[in-house]
Write an enzyme that holds these catalytic residues in place. Structure first.
Site, PDB file in Angstrom:
ATOM      1  N   ARG A  50       0.844  -1.210   0.000  1.00  0.00           N
ATOM      2  CA  ARG A  50       0.000   0.000   0.000  1.00  0.00           C
ATOM      3  C   ARG A  50       0.879   1.261   0.000  1.00  0.00           C
ATOM      4  O   ARG A  50       1.085   1.890  -1.026  1.00  0.00           O
ATOM      5  CB  ARG A  50      -0.955  -0.054   1.198  1.00  0.00           C
ATOM      6  CG  ARG A  50      -2.114   0.912   1.121  1.00  0.00           C
ATOM      7  CD  ARG A  50      -1.805   2.329   1.548  1.00  0.00           C
ATOM      8  NE  ARG A  50      -1.209   2.427   2.882  1.00  0.00           N
ATOM      9  CZ  ARG A  50      -0.659   3.547   3.352  1.00  0.00           C
ATOM     10  NH1 ARG A  50      -0.626   4.649   2.614  1.00  0.00           N
ATOM     11  NH2 ARG A  50      -0.103   3.566   4.547  1.00  0.00           N
ATOM     12  N   ASP A  51       1.458   1.600   1.140  1.00  0.00           N
ATOM     13  CA  ASP A  51       2.286   2.815   1.209  1.00  0.00           C
ATOM     14  C   ASP A  51       3.457   2.695   0.222  1.00  0.00           C
ATOM     15  O   ASP A  51       3.830   3.658  -0.454  1.00  0.00           O
ATOM     16  CB  ASP A  51       2.814   2.985   2.647  1.00  0.00           C
ATOM     17  CG  ASP A  51       3.162   4.421   2.997  1.00  0.00           C
ATOM     18  OD1 ASP A  51       3.599   5.160   2.099  1.00  0.00           O
ATOM     19  OD2 ASP A  51       3.033   4.806   4.170  1.00  0.00           O
TER      20      ASP A  51
ATOM     21  N   HIS B 253       4.665   4.540  12.859  1.00  0.00           N
ATOM     22  CA  HIS B 253       4.817   4.516  11.392  1.00  0.00           C
ATOM     23  C   HIS B 253       5.809   5.626  11.018  1.00  0.00           C
ATOM     24  O   HIS B 253       5.450   6.803  11.021  1.00  0.00           O
ATOM     25  CB  HIS B 253       3.418   4.754  10.798  1.00  0.00           C
ATOM     26  CG  HIS B 253       3.315   4.811   9.302  1.00  0.00           C
ATOM     27  ND1 HIS B 253       2.577   3.891   8.575  1.00  0.00           N
ATOM     28  CD2 HIS B 253       3.791   5.696   8.381  1.00  0.00           C
ATOM     29  CE1 HIS B 253       2.608   4.214   7.284  1.00  0.00           C
ATOM     30  NE2 HIS B 253       3.348   5.311   7.136  1.00  0.00           N
TER      31      HIS B 253
ATOM     32  N   HIS C 253       8.519   7.378   8.371  1.00  0.00           N
ATOM     33  CA  HIS C 253       9.151   7.511   7.055  1.00  0.00           C
ATOM     34  C   HIS C 253      10.612   7.893   7.293  1.00  0.00           C
ATOM     35  O   HIS C 253      10.955   8.499   8.306  1.00  0.00           O
ATOM     36  CB  HIS C 253       8.387   8.530   6.203  1.00  0.00           C
ATOM     37  CG  HIS C 253       7.105   7.937   5.666  1.00  0.00           C
ATOM     38  ND1 HIS C 253       7.030   7.343   4.433  1.00  0.00           N
ATOM     39  CD2 HIS C 253       5.879   7.792   6.231  1.00  0.00           C
ATOM     40  CE1 HIS C 253       5.808   6.880   4.239  1.00  0.00           C
ATOM     41  NE2 HIS C 253       5.081   7.133   5.322  1.00  0.00           N
TER      42      HIS C 253
ATOM     43  N   CYS D  56       3.836   9.331   0.707  1.00  0.00           N
ATOM     44  CA  CYS D  56       2.487   9.784   0.379  1.00  0.00           C
ATOM     45  C   CYS D  56       2.566  10.769  -0.780  1.00  0.00           C
ATOM     46  O   CYS D  56       3.324  11.737  -0.726  1.00  0.00           O
ATOM     47  CB  CYS D  56       1.860  10.446   1.607  1.00  0.00           C
ATOM     48  SG  CYS D  56       0.251  11.157   1.246  1.00  0.00           S
TER      49      CYS D  56
ATOM     50  N   ASN E 188       9.091   4.374   3.722  1.00  0.00           N
ATOM     51  CA  ASN E 188       8.946   3.956   5.119  1.00  0.00           C
ATOM     52  C   ASN E 188      10.251   3.338   5.611  1.00  0.00           C
ATOM     53  O   ASN E 188      11.118   2.974   4.828  1.00  0.00           O
ATOM     54  CB  ASN E 188       7.861   2.876   5.225  1.00  0.00           C
ATOM     55  CG  ASN E 188       6.477   3.409   4.925  1.00  0.00           C
ATOM     56  OD1 ASN E 188       6.070   3.496   3.775  1.00  0.00           O
ATOM     57  ND2 ASN E 188       5.762   3.776   5.961  1.00  0.00           N
TER      58      ASN E 188
HETATM   59  P1  HMG Z   1     -12.842  14.299  -3.845  1.00  0.00           P
HETATM   60  O1  HMG Z   1     -12.504  14.613  -5.256  1.00  0.00           O
HETATM   61  O2  HMG Z   1     -13.083  15.411  -2.891  1.00  0.00           O
HETATM   62  O3  HMG Z   1     -14.034  13.253  -3.792  1.00  0.00           O
HETATM   63  O4  HMG Z   1     -11.663  13.378  -3.269  1.00  0.00           O
HETATM   64  P2  HMG Z   1     -15.586  13.452  -3.885  1.00  0.00           P
HETATM   65  O5  HMG Z   1     -16.190  12.899  -2.645  1.00  0.00           O
HETATM   66  O6  HMG Z   1     -15.938  14.849  -4.298  1.00  0.00           O
HETATM   67  O7  HMG Z   1     -15.918  12.469  -5.082  1.00  0.00           O
HETATM   68  C1  HMG Z   1     -15.431  12.724  -6.401  1.00  0.00           C
HETATM   69  C2  HMG Z   1     -15.424  11.444  -7.196  1.00  0.00           C
HETATM   70  O8  HMG Z   1     -14.539  10.475  -6.580  1.00  0.00           O
HETATM   71  C3  HMG Z   1     -16.781  10.767  -7.281  1.00  0.00           C
HETATM   72  O9  HMG Z   1     -16.790  10.063  -8.490  1.00  0.00           O
HETATM   73  C4  HMG Z   1     -16.706   9.752  -6.158  1.00  0.00           C
HETATM   74  O10 HMG Z   1     -17.553   8.665  -6.358  1.00  0.00           O
HETATM   75  C5  HMG Z   1     -15.260   9.308  -6.247  1.00  0.00           C
HETATM   76  P3  HMG Z   1     -17.505  10.679  -9.795  1.00  0.00           P
HETATM   77  O11 HMG Z   1     -18.920  10.930  -9.368  1.00  0.00           O
HETATM   78  O12 HMG Z   1     -16.760  11.939 -10.127  1.00  0.00           O
HETATM   79  O13 HMG Z   1     -17.309   9.592 -10.795  1.00  0.00           O
HETATM   80  N1  HMG Z   1     -14.762   8.790  -4.968  1.00  0.00           N
HETATM   81  C6  HMG Z   1     -14.169   7.584  -4.820  1.00  0.00           C
HETATM   82  N2  HMG Z   1     -13.871   6.621  -5.691  1.00  0.00           N
HETATM   83  C7  HMG Z   1     -13.287   5.521  -5.202  1.00  0.00           C
HETATM   84  N3  HMG Z   1     -12.977   5.340  -3.897  1.00  0.00           N
HETATM   85  C8  HMG Z   1     -13.255   6.283  -3.000  1.00  0.00           C
HETATM   86  C9  HMG Z   1     -13.878   7.465  -3.462  1.00  0.00           C
HETATM   87  N4  HMG Z   1     -14.282   8.588  -2.838  1.00  0.00           N
HETATM   88  C10 HMG Z   1     -14.823   9.381  -3.774  1.00  0.00           C
HETATM   89  N5  HMG Z   1     -12.957   6.094  -1.700  1.00  0.00           N
HETATM   90  C11 HMG Z   1     -10.957  11.566  -1.845  1.00  0.00           C
HETATM   91  C12 HMG Z   1     -11.726  12.871  -1.944  1.00  0.00           C
HETATM   92  C13 HMG Z   1     -10.862  11.205  -0.383  1.00  0.00           C
HETATM   93  C14 HMG Z   1     -11.692  10.501  -2.615  1.00  0.00           C
HETATM   94  C15 HMG Z   1      -9.560  11.768  -2.479  1.00  0.00           C
HETATM   95  O14 HMG Z   1      -8.972  12.889  -1.903  1.00  0.00           O
HETATM   96  C16 HMG Z   1      -8.655  10.585  -2.263  1.00  0.00           C
HETATM   97  O15 HMG Z   1      -8.848   9.521  -2.832  1.00  0.00           O
HETATM   98  N6  HMG Z   1      -7.605  10.737  -1.407  1.00  0.00           N
HETATM   99  C17 HMG Z   1      -6.733   9.639  -1.055  1.00  0.00           C
HETATM  100  C18 HMG Z   1      -5.345  10.136  -0.974  1.00  0.00           C
HETATM  101  C19 HMG Z   1      -4.398   8.987  -0.630  1.00  0.00           C
HETATM  102  O16 HMG Z   1      -4.605   7.853  -1.000  1.00  0.00           O
HETATM  103  N7  HMG Z   1      -3.323   9.307   0.114  1.00  0.00           N
HETATM  104  C20 HMG Z   1      -2.356   8.339   0.500  1.00  0.00           C
HETATM  105  C21 HMG Z   1      -2.806   7.453   1.623  1.00  0.00           C
HETATM  106  S1  HMG Z   1      -2.617   8.203   3.227  1.00  0.00           S
HETATM  107  C22 HMG Z   1      -0.947   8.014   3.585  1.00  0.00           C
HETATM  108  O17 HMG Z   1      -0.190   7.571   2.755  1.00  0.00           O
HETATM  109  C23 HMG Z   1      -0.494   8.337   4.968  1.00  0.00           C
HETATM  110  C24 HMG Z   1      -0.181   7.086   5.828  1.00  0.00           C
HETATM  111  O18 HMG Z   1       0.789   6.257   5.221  1.00  0.00           O
HETATM  112  C25 HMG Z   1       0.352   7.539   7.203  1.00  0.00           C
HETATM  113  C26 HMG Z   1       1.491   8.558   7.046  1.00  0.00           C
HETATM  114  O19 HMG Z   1       2.586   8.180   6.590  1.00  0.00           O
HETATM  115  O20 HMG Z   1       1.208   9.723   7.365  1.00  0.00           O
HETATM  116  C27 HMG Z   1      -1.461   6.260   6.077  1.00  0.00           C
HETATM  117 MG    MG Z   2       2.894   6.510   5.268  1.00  0.00          MG
END
Ligand code: HMG
Ligand code: MG
Length: 297
Positions: free
Chosen positions: A14-15, A205, A207, A238, A247
């Site tokens: 994932r990450d 966690h 990095h 991220c 990580n």
């Molecule tokens: P948005 O554009 O504000 O979403 O994004 P929305 O709610 O306005 O929806 C827009 C469109 O996206 C719609 O589709 C929704 O259905 C779709 P349309 O009608 O245009 O066809 N949609 C989705 N589709 C699939 N799966 C979903 C989903 N939600 C909405 N879950 C959103 C908001 C949260 C979706 C977007 O910002 C996003 O996907 N962000 C994820 C970012 C990410 O993955 N970051 C990395 C992971 S976190 C990380 O790495 C940190 C961690 O490791 C800890 C650390 O190190 O800090 C965990």
């Molecule tokens: Mg992370």
């Protein structure tokens, strides 16, 4: 007082992969996941149910989950919102990680909502997941520093974690998203979290942007943490946290722990094999010391 045993939560699939620009074929991801399990990993983040427009690499989440669940491993998927959880409900996966940033600006860049808006969305979802008997982890981003706002206050982290504990999460995974924490800061925050929330699993966690991940892990061990998120090959980062490197590398962490007489259940030779599966498909060299010294490739 160090533990006899530590739990490694492998976050490579994932990450580790989410930041890779070219799409890693789904079959390769599955082989990577299976080889990590073969190396003894018992808890793993398989993928995330996020918007494929935001993170195309995770667009095959449903296919990954359909083929990679097994009863020997805690197979975790991440989901940031209602739509993500609904997609999880369509699978047989029973462990979910929600993610929220302590810092508002980071949360907005990552999830397009303020921290408060994200909380308002996910807290009721957590209650629902718990009523359905899911394992729930809360991943707390920017718990030390934010790439946009700078230093993050300990009290803000403790407060946010408290909201998740109250909502019933099983685990807090507290992250140094951009690899800026120093060991004394890790010791301080994790000591306080241990005291404040003794009844949840507490995971660190880190990095490794500034090569302090191992030192931070050692400091966290001394603060009583016995669970670490790590990534095979030190992959990761991220896409919405500029400057975040990978990580802590699973093999370097496991090597250090084994040298200290601490068990992990991970077989290092097999871990190298798992990294060799993914190595040809990633855009940067594997920089972990254990891999460089021991891999034959
Ligand atoms: P948005 O554009 O504000 O979403 O994004 P929305 O709610 O306005 O929806 C827009 C469109 O996206 C719609 O589709 C929704 O259905 C779709 P349309 O009608 O245009 O066809 N949609 C989705 N589709 C699939 N799966 C979903 C989903 N939600 C909405 N879950 C959103 C908001 C949260 C979706 C977007 O910002 C996003 O996907 N962000 C994820 C970012 C990410 O993955 N970051 C990395 C992971 S976190 C990380 O790495 C940190 C961690 O490791 C800890 C650390 O190190 O800090 C965990
Ligand atoms: Mg992370």
């Amino acid at each position: 007082q160090l533990p006899e045993k530590v739990e490694i939560i492998e976050v490579g699939p994932r990450d580790g992969l989410q930041n890779e620009k070219s799409f890693v074929p789904t079959e390769v991801k599955k082989e990577f996941i299976n080889s990590l399990k073969d190396a003894g990993v018992k808890e793993m983040e398989l993928t995330s149910f996020v918007s494929p427009k935001w993170v195309p690499q995770m667009g095959d989440a449903a296919e990954i989950v359909a083929d990679c669940l097994d009863s020997n491993t805690r197979n975790i998927v991440l989901a940031p919102n209602k739509k993500g959880i609904e997609r999880v409900y369509m699978t047989d996966c029973k462990a979910v990680g929600v993610f929220v940033g302590v810092s508002n600006t980071f949360n907005q860049k990552n999830i397009n909502k303020t921290t408060a808006e994200s909380l308002a969305e996910v807290l009721p979802l957590i209650a629902e997941l718990k009523s359905k008997d899911y394992f729930v982890r809360a991943c707390i981003s920017t718990a030390f520093y934010c790439p946009y706002e700078g230093k993050v206050e300990e009290d803000d982290v403790l407060g946010l974690c408290g909201e998740f504990v109250e909502a019933g999460v099983d685990e807090l995974s507290v992250a140094d998203t951009i690899g800026m924490a120093a060991p004394h800061e890790s010791y301080s925050l994790f000591s306080k979290l241990k005291v404040a929330y003794p009844d949840v699993l507490l995971t660190a966690h880190f990095h490794d942007t500034r090569k302090l991940a191992l030192s931070n892990i050692f400091a966290s061990l001394q603060a009583g943490v016995t669970r670490f998120d790590t990534s095979a090959g030190g992959l990761g980062g991220c896409p919405f946290a500029p400057g975040a490197a990978g990580n802590a590398a699973t093999e370097d962490v496991v090597y250090m722990l084994h040298r200290m007489g601490i068990e992990t259940g991970v077989d290092l030779d097999k871990m190298l094999k798992a990294i060799e599966v993914i190595q040809p498909h990633i855009s940067r060299p594997i920089e972990s010391t254990y891999f460089k010294l021991n891999s034959v490739t």
